[in-house]
Design an enzyme around this catalytic site. Structure first.
Site, PDB file in Angstrom:
ATOM      1  N   ARG A   2      38.176  42.408  43.555  1.00 28.73           N
ATOM      2  CA  ARG A   2      39.526  41.890  43.754  1.00 28.73           C
ATOM      3  C   ARG A   2      40.019  42.335  45.130  1.00 28.73           C
ATOM      4  O   ARG A   2      40.382  43.496  45.319  1.00 28.73           O
ATOM      5  CB  ARG A   2      40.443  42.402  42.640  1.00 28.73           C
ATOM      6  CG  ARG A   2      41.915  42.141  42.888  1.00 28.73           C
ATOM      7  CD  ARG A   2      42.766  42.392  41.663  1.00 28.73           C
ATOM      8  NE  ARG A   2      42.603  43.687  41.033  1.00 28.73           N
ATOM      9  CZ  ARG A   2      43.136  44.819  41.459  1.00 28.73           C
ATOM     10  NH1 ARG A   2      43.845  44.857  42.575  1.00 28.73           N
ATOM     11  NH2 ARG A   2      42.938  45.946  40.792  1.00 28.73           N
ATOM     12  N   HIS A  44      46.423  43.691  41.985  1.00 29.75           N
ATOM     13  CA  HIS A  44      46.277  43.218  40.603  1.00 29.75           C
ATOM     14  C   HIS A  44      47.321  42.143  40.311  1.00 29.75           C
ATOM     15  O   HIS A  44      47.026  41.090  39.752  1.00 29.75           O
ATOM     16  CB  HIS A  44      46.435  44.386  39.633  1.00 29.75           C
ATOM     17  CG  HIS A  44      46.362  43.983  38.193  1.00 29.75           C
ATOM     18  ND1 HIS A  44      45.176  43.659  37.571  1.00 29.75           N
ATOM     19  CD2 HIS A  44      47.332  43.837  37.260  1.00 29.75           C
ATOM     20  CE1 HIS A  44      45.413  43.333  36.316  1.00 29.75           C
ATOM     21  NE2 HIS A  44      46.710  43.436  36.097  1.00 29.75           N
ATOM     22  N   TYR A  63      45.304  53.562  44.682  1.00 32.47           N
ATOM     23  CA  TYR A  63      44.140  53.951  43.875  1.00 32.47           C
ATOM     24  C   TYR A  63      42.796  53.563  44.481  1.00 32.47           C
ATOM     25  O   TYR A  63      41.760  53.835  43.897  1.00 32.47           O
ATOM     26  CB  TYR A  63      44.262  53.370  42.458  1.00 32.47           C
ATOM     27  CG  TYR A  63      44.463  51.871  42.395  1.00 32.47           C
ATOM     28  CD1 TYR A  63      43.390  50.985  42.478  1.00 32.47           C
ATOM     29  CD2 TYR A  63      45.747  51.342  42.247  1.00 32.47           C
ATOM     30  CE1 TYR A  63      43.575  49.619  42.410  1.00 32.47           C
ATOM     31  CE2 TYR A  63      45.940  49.971  42.175  1.00 32.47           C
ATOM     32  CZ  TYR A  63      44.851  49.110  42.258  1.00 32.47           C
ATOM     33  OH  TYR A  63      45.051  47.752  42.198  1.00 32.47           O
TER      34      TYR A  63
END
Length: 369
Positions: A265, A269, A278
């Site tokens: 990705r 998100h 993260y």
């Protein structure tokens, strides 16, 4: 499931051996000529254009959200090869049961960007897909769509129809009980369902290594007696081959299959997420170099079939997409009854009370002006 009865690529790329199906490498060179799918140049060019359209629409949707003109959006950046390869193999007679990151598949199905914009604008009509049949609405609740897919597959088998069901979930969704339940009964009933795990390596902020100790996600098929395969999700040709094979297998009455599409990705998100919290920028930059559009473009240039003016094409796409967004923005409000009236043949009392309470709230809100 007898190993000898499996299609060749499912035997040769056994998930227990942690092998991954690839047809072209990161530079666009053919590395598995003997299994290269039979696609003519026009089909390859069209596939690229579909991927490019999805990329453009994705970028614009994020822009509209950042401008405060649309609610939370789920980006698709980096997963276009999976979507378009699937869309090219899902027939009109087949069923599509999406999660929430399958924009390109929905587009290839005939869903319009206006309908998707309506969905992300909170308009009830955004999930109706009026000109497309056998396509379920976007599923936000993680994993619930897989039960629907297995149920539809059971109905197809019961009615002895020649149809297949294609359904999708993310890597994080494999930790949901719904995932195991749906695959278990799909295997027991031998229904014609093609399950895809879009493994983009992060369930919001949680990496795959924190989701499972399995060597890959495709291997989860083994316990349910279902054929599984791990595929390079950034390789359009590998994804096309996997879907073509799985579709033929399901339509022949052999039962379900599981595809792990290993990808990344590239964006957030959702537009409410900040991936810098993260994961490292170096990781994102590394994966950007094997972007599925870049890899297909490199292949096309090596084969001398590249004839696309990207700047001109992008401008055409942007104008079309913007017109659809403006049309969605100006769409008249839906009737409140549309939210409540179509869930049951006979509306139960608790839903009646909810509808009545909401109508009273709207009336109170209007009288305060």
């Amino acid at each position: 499931m007898i190993q000898d009865d499996l299609p060749a690529i499912f035997r040769d790329f056994n998930p227990l051996e942690n092998r991954m199906l690839r047809v072209i490498d990161d530079e666009g060179n053919i590395i598995n000529k003997e299994i290269f799918p039979q696609l003519d140049d026009d089909s390859i060019i069209d596939a690229y254009k579909q991927m490019f359209y999805e990329r453009t629409a994705d970028e614009m949707a994020i822009s509209y959200q950042r401008q405060g003109r649309m609610y939370t959006f789920t980006p698709n950046l980096g997963q276009e090869a999976i979507h378009i390869a699937a869309g090219m193999n899902i027939r009109k007679e087949d069923w599509l049961v999406p999660a929430f990151r399958e924009m390109g598949i929905l587009l290839s199905r005939g869903v319009t960007m206006k309908e998707m914009f309506l969905f992300y604008l909170g308009n009830e009509h955004g999930g109706s897909f009026k000109n497309v049949s056998k396509t379920l609405p976007i599923a936000i609740s993680i994993g619930t769509q897989l039960h629907h897919a297995t149920g539809i597959g059971y109905s197809i088998k019961y009615k002895k129809k020649e149809e297949a069901v294609f359904t999708f979930i993310g890597d994080g969704g494999t930790s949901e009980g719904d995932f195991s339940e749906a695959l278990n009964f799909a295997g027991v009933w031998q229904v014609p369902v093609v399950f895809t795990i879009q493994n983009n390596q992060y369930a919001i902020s949680v990496p795959v290594k924190s989701q499972t100790k399995s060597i890959n996600l495709a291997v989860k098929s083994v316990a349910f007696g279902i054929p599984g395969i791990k595929v390079d999700g950034n390789d359009f040709f590998a994804m096309y081959l996997a879907y073509k094979t799985a579709s033929e297998y399901a339509l022949s009455g052999n039962g379900p299959m599981l595809i792990e599409a290993f990808t990344y990705r590239l964006g957030a998100h959702t537009t409410s997420d900040d991936p810098s919290k993260y994961r490292k920028k170096e990781e994102e930059e590394k994966w950007a170099l094997v972007d599925p559009l870049l890899r297909l473009e490199r292949y096309m240039k090596k084969m001398n079939i590249w004839n696309i003016d990207k700047d001109k094409l992008k401008e055409e796409y942007k104008q079309e997409i913007d017109a659809q967004f403006v049309s969605a923005e100006n769409e008249k409000a839906y009737k409140i009854g549309d939210v409540f009236d179509y869930m049951y043949t006979d509306m139960p009392e608790d839903l009646m009370r909810q509808k009545d309470a909401y109508e009273q709230y709207l009336s109170w809100k209007e009288n305060r002006k």
